[in-house]
Design an enzyme around this catalytic site. Structure first.
Site, PDB file in Angstrom:
ATOM      1  N   CYS A  43       0.844  -1.199   0.000  1.00  0.00           N
ATOM      2  CA  CYS A  43       0.000   0.000   0.000  1.00  0.00           C
ATOM      3  C   CYS A  43       0.880   1.249   0.000  1.00  0.00           C
ATOM      4  O   CYS A  43       1.812   1.357   0.797  1.00  0.00           O
ATOM      5  CB  CYS A  43      -0.904  -0.035   1.231  1.00  0.00           C
ATOM      6  SG  CYS A  43      -1.703   1.525   1.626  1.00  0.00           S
ATOM      7  N   GLU A  44       0.586   2.190  -0.877  1.00  0.00           N
ATOM      8  CA  GLU A  44       1.403   3.398  -0.948  1.00  0.00           C
ATOM      9  C   GLU A  44       1.142   4.359   0.213  1.00  0.00           C
ATOM     10  O   GLU A  44       1.908   5.309   0.406  1.00  0.00           O
ATOM     11  CB  GLU A  44       1.179   4.117  -2.278  1.00  0.00           C
ATOM     12  CG  GLU A  44      -0.188   4.739  -2.456  1.00  0.00           C
ATOM     13  CD  GLU A  44      -0.318   5.485  -3.774  1.00  0.00           C
ATOM     14  OE1 GLU A  44      -1.114   6.432  -3.827  1.00  0.00           O
ATOM     15  OE2 GLU A  44       0.358   5.124  -4.750  1.00  0.00           O
ATOM     16  N   HIS A  45       0.089   4.124   0.969  1.00  0.00           N
ATOM     17  CA  HIS A  45      -0.223   5.012   2.091  1.00  0.00           C
ATOM     18  C   HIS A  45       0.486   4.620   3.377  1.00  0.00           C
ATOM     19  O   HIS A  45       0.881   5.492   4.156  1.00  0.00           O
ATOM     20  CB  HIS A  45      -1.743   5.041   2.326  1.00  0.00           C
ATOM     21  CG  HIS A  45      -2.513   5.517   1.148  1.00  0.00           C
ATOM     22  ND1 HIS A  45      -3.693   4.928   0.727  1.00  0.00           N
ATOM     23  CD2 HIS A  45      -2.262   6.529   0.267  1.00  0.00           C
ATOM     24  CE1 HIS A  45      -4.145   5.559  -0.342  1.00  0.00           C
ATOM     25  NE2 HIS A  45      -3.299   6.524  -0.642  1.00  0.00           N
ATOM     26  N   HIS A  46       0.637   3.315   3.622  1.00  0.00           N
ATOM     27  CA  HIS A  46       1.265   2.851   4.870  1.00  0.00           C
ATOM     28  C   HIS A  46       2.435   1.907   4.632  1.00  0.00           C
ATOM     29  O   HIS A  46       3.086   1.486   5.587  1.00  0.00           O
ATOM     30  CB  HIS A  46       0.223   2.148   5.754  1.00  0.00           C
ATOM     31  CG  HIS A  46      -0.962   3.009   6.083  1.00  0.00           C
ATOM     32  ND1 HIS A  46      -2.153   2.921   5.391  1.00  0.00           N
ATOM     33  CD2 HIS A  46      -1.136   3.974   7.009  1.00  0.00           C
ATOM     34  CE1 HIS A  46      -3.017   3.793   5.883  1.00  0.00           C
ATOM     35  NE2 HIS A  46      -2.431   4.450   6.869  1.00  0.00           N
ATOM     36  N   GLN A  92      -4.978  -0.329  -5.014  1.00  0.00           N
ATOM     37  CA  GLN A  92      -5.540  -1.410  -5.823  1.00  0.00           C
ATOM     38  C   GLN A  92      -6.214  -0.866  -7.076  1.00  0.00           C
ATOM     39  O   GLN A  92      -6.146  -1.470  -8.149  1.00  0.00           O
ATOM     40  CB  GLN A  92      -6.523  -2.236  -4.991  1.00  0.00           C
ATOM     41  CG  GLN A  92      -7.063  -3.465  -5.713  1.00  0.00           C
ATOM     42  CD  GLN A  92      -7.898  -4.346  -4.812  1.00  0.00           C
ATOM     43  OE1 GLN A  92      -7.630  -4.460  -3.623  1.00  0.00           O
ATOM     44  NE2 GLN A  92      -8.921  -4.958  -5.368  1.00  0.00           N
ATOM     45  N   HIS A 147      -6.032  -6.112   2.315  1.00  0.00           N
ATOM     46  CA  HIS A 147      -5.111  -5.020   2.615  1.00  0.00           C
ATOM     47  C   HIS A 147      -4.706  -5.075   4.088  1.00  0.00           C
ATOM     48  O   HIS A 147      -5.553  -4.950   4.984  1.00  0.00           O
ATOM     49  CB  HIS A 147      -5.766  -3.670   2.306  1.00  0.00           C
ATOM     50  CG  HIS A 147      -6.028  -3.466   0.842  1.00  0.00           C
ATOM     51  ND1 HIS A 147      -5.402  -2.477   0.111  1.00  0.00           N
ATOM     52  CD2 HIS A 147      -6.828  -4.137  -0.033  1.00  0.00           C
ATOM     53  CE1 HIS A 147      -5.814  -2.543  -1.153  1.00  0.00           C
ATOM     54  NE2 HIS A 147      -6.687  -3.540  -1.254  1.00  0.00           N
ATOM     55  N   CYS A 179      -3.226  -2.892   5.685  1.00  0.00           N
ATOM     56  CA  CYS A 179      -3.438  -1.619   6.370  1.00  0.00           C
ATOM     57  C   CYS A 179      -4.787  -1.607   7.081  1.00  0.00           C
ATOM     58  O   CYS A 179      -5.002  -0.822   8.009  1.00  0.00           O
ATOM     59  CB  CYS A 179      -3.336  -0.448   5.394  1.00  0.00           C
ATOM     60  SG  CYS A 179      -4.489  -0.514   4.011  1.00  0.00           S
TER      61      CYS A 179
END
Length: 212
Positions: free
Chosen positions: A99-102, A140, A168, A170
């Site tokens: 995941c690019e956020h976490h 995704q 996910h 996250c």
């Protein structure tokens, strides 16, 4: 190329940073050392002495998709297909992404179908395209669009269908800690988008394979 495909390619854009602009191995290991100290660890203890080096090596492998070109994987096609022009479906392509956020794992499966227009590509090449995009920081939704856009742009088939289902971490490891839930995303181009019956055929074949 129609407007929908152009829109998908815009959503899918993810240009890797040139190698010359990336940090050195020493800088990467120093960053990992900083993170270890930030969480309360002692990087000098025996079990962690080689951790910065190991993490750098692992990241180079897990994010190797930035150094690979999906168009090259799809570049070699076959036109001697004995007149075959029906759907090609590759299901259950397993992948691990982040995941690019976490920067925590995304674990899932991709199902990819296309309608050839005079040429086909080796089945393993489609799986490699999924792997290349998976080995980058992702959402995704973007990954689904990237796979479809690459196949549409290089092979120029009559249509592409991509469905991804994934869990996910996250959501499972942090925040609401919702374990076992999955996310489903899809992208359709060409005949799959314009003719609902082609989507139905795609889904029917996908379910038939699942029962098998």
């Amino acid at each position: 190329m129609d407007a929908i495909v152009k829109k998908i390619e815009t959503i899918a854009s993810n240009t890797p940073l040139p190698a010359a602009e990336r940090p050195s191995q020493t800088e990467v290991e120093a960053a990992v050392d900083t993170l270890l100290r930030w969480i309360g660890e002692d990087p000098s203890r025996e079990g962690l002495i080689d951790t910065p080096r190991r993490v750098a090596k692992a990241y180079r492998e897990m994010f190797s998709g930035y150094d690979k070109d999906p168009a090259e994987e799809l570049g070699r096609t076959f036109e001697e297909v004995a007149g075959f022009d029906d759907m090609v479906l590759i299901r259950d392509i397993t992948f691990h992404s982040h995941c690019e956020h976490h920067m925590v794992p995304i674990i899932g499966r991709a199902h990819v179908g296309y309608l050839p227009d005079g040429k086909v590509v080796g089945l393993s090449k489609v799986a490699r395209v999924v792997e290349i995009f998976a080995q980058r920081l992702q959402t995704q939704e973007a990954m689904t669009a990237q796979i479809a856009a690459s196949i549409q742009d290089v092979l120029n088939p009559r249509g592409v269908a991509v469905i991804i289902e994934a869990e996910h971490m996250c959501m499972a490891m942090r925040g609401i800690r919702m374990q076992g839930s999955s996310t489903l995303t899809s992208t359709f181009t060409g005949a799959f988008r314009d003719h609902p019956e082609e989507q139905v055929r795609f889904m029917t074949l996908l379910r038939a394979g699942a029962r098998g």
